[in-house]
Design an enzyme around this catalytic site. Structure first.
Site, short mmCIF file in Angstrom:
data_model
loop_
_atom_site.label_atom_id
_atom_site.label_comp_id
_atom_site.label_asym_id
_atom_site.label_seq_id
_atom_site.Cartn_x
_atom_site.Cartn_y
_atom_site.Cartn_z
N GLN A 201 -15.17 53.87 10.01
CA GLN A 201 -15.79 52.60 10.39
C GLN A 201 -17.22 52.44 9.89
O GLN A 201 -17.77 51.34 9.93
CB GLN A 201 -15.75 52.44 11.92
CG GLN A 201 -14.37 52.31 12.50
CD GLN A 201 -13.64 51.08 12.02
OE1 GLN A 201 -14.24 50.03 11.78
NE2 GLN A 201 -12.33 51.20 11.85
N CYS A 362 -6.17 52.00 19.22
CA CYS A 362 -6.00 53.46 19.05
C CYS A 362 -7.17 54.21 19.67
O CYS A 362 -7.65 55.21 19.12
CB CYS A 362 -5.85 53.83 17.58
SG CYS A 362 -4.34 53.20 16.83
#
Length: 404
Positions: A201, A362
């Site tokens: 990310q 998740c």
């Protein structure tokens, strides 16, 4: 000069409509969109020099090999790795993490401890749980607070001479929190522990310098960085990669094979068994080139503007709660409307052409911490606009009106 209107022209998909509405794509934390410049590289590969690499003496094989290894060098330069062979091509972040976890199976004992954080994606939890099951090592967790930040004082307390590995994400996929990885790496090294950073990310938003960080392992995925799916990279310090055994056996990763004994190839081939995603690796290099032409400083500045604008606008909606309120975060907003399931909000937004992610992302431990089933997550990229955020805000208001 940064011009979002010109940048948007690079992305063909942004001109399409969904359910009769102009597409507003706010699911960038799941996968980014691909610019024409990268699409052209993919088409060029399959049109002009599709061949297996490292093995053929013919022209197509040599061309493909050169392009593939040039891509590795681009990624080495981008992350400032010391050596090109410290860049291992993988199928993505999850593959890279599992490669390291598998390697440490032969290095840990039941007396060892490893540390993970409460902010992790399942991909940076499950492989370490499996490692502990195989070795008997103990998994410990850095807790989080209500702002979605790690409690660093507790991390300090968890560290000991038994700590062998520490794993944290650079940026939380669910909340956007930017973790203090420089401090975590430094403190872990003081007790002799190795550190793996999940950069899935972070790499779309910032440009990590692995040598400046001093990190032992860093993993990332191309599809978060305007590249193709099924392609990623593992950076590992040379000394660690030499210690770890191969993850998979087969062609390419060998030096010599007899029925009595096999010897393994040098880095990076030791960890790259079989025919790789050749086109994916080349396109990954092209994606890195593309993002560097935009400029990561420009990306960070513009995305921060989008984050602040969206935060202020969404908080005008009564009953809306944002999860993850750290002062240090990137362009991700996870939110809920009081009394409304996030899936229902996401469904209505989709009817309006607005793509967001709903669910636990998740990251179930984070949702359990807040005692919620999931969130609506809007994640912004440098090709998004404030006008699109206005559409999101109006869509959320409409969803609230329809669902309450």
């Amino acid at each position: 000069m940064f011009n979002v209107d010109n940048i948007r022209k690079d992305f063909p998909i942004l001109s399409r409509k969904v359910n009769g509405k102009p597409l507003v794509y706010f699911d960038n934390a799941a996968t980014s969109q691909t610019p024409q410049q990268v699409i052209d590289v993919i088409v060029d590969y399959y049109s002009n020099y599709n061949a297996n690499i490292h093995r053929g003496v013919h022209t197509l094989s040599q061309e493909a090999t050169d392009k593939y290894e040039q891509a590795r060098q681009k990624i080495q330069a981008h992350f400032n790795a010391k050596h090109a062979h410290e860049i291992i091509f993988t199928s993505g972040t999850t593959h890279g993490i599992n490669l390291v976890a598998n390697g440490f199976s032969s290095l840990l004992t039941k007396d060892d401890e490893i540390i993970v954080s409460a902010l992790e994606h399942h991909s940076n939890i499950v492989p370490w749980q499996m490692l502990c099951e195989r070795t008997g090592a103990t998994l410990k967790v850095i807790p989080m607070n209500q702002d979605g930040e790690l409690v660093i004082s507790e991390f300090d307390n968890l560290l000991s001479d038994k700590t062998k590995l520490v794993f944290v994400n650079h940026i939380s996929n669910a909340l956007g929190t930017i973790n203090p990885i420089e401090y975590i790496i430094k403190q872990a090294h003081l007790v002799g522990a190795a550190v793996l950073i999940d950069g899935a990310q972070s790499t779309p938003h910032i440009k990590p310098d692995v040598q400046a960080l001093g990190v032992d392992f860093y993993v990332a995925s191309a599809h978060k960085m305007c590249g193709p799916t099924g392609q990623g990279m593992l950076y590992g310090k040379e000394e660690w990669l030499k210690k770890l055994p191969p993850y998979q056996g087969g062609g390419e990763m060998i030096a010599e094979v007899t029925f009595e004994k096999t010897t393994y190839a040098d880095l990076p081939h030791k960890f790259e068994a079989g025919t790789p995603n050749i086109c994916g690796g080349i396109a990954f290099g092209a994606a890195v080139d593309y993002m560097n032409t935009i400029g990561f400083d420009n990306i960070a500045t513009y995305e921060n503007e989008l984050l602040q604008y969206a935060t202020d606008k969404l908080l005008t909606i009564e009953g809306l709660t944002i999860y993850g309120t750290s002062k240090h975060k990137t362009s991700v907003i996870s939110f809920n409307l009081d009394g409304i399931h996030p899936y229902d909000v996401g469904t209505i937004l989709d009817k309006l052409g607005i793509a967001v992610r709903t669910g636990h992302h998740c990251a179930q431990p984070i949702m359990d911490f807040y005692s919620i089933p999931g969130t609506v997550r809007a994640s912004f990229a440098f090709y998004n606009t404030k006008a699109e955020i206005d559409a999101l805000v109006e869509g959320v208001k409409k969803a609230k009106m329809m669902l309450i």
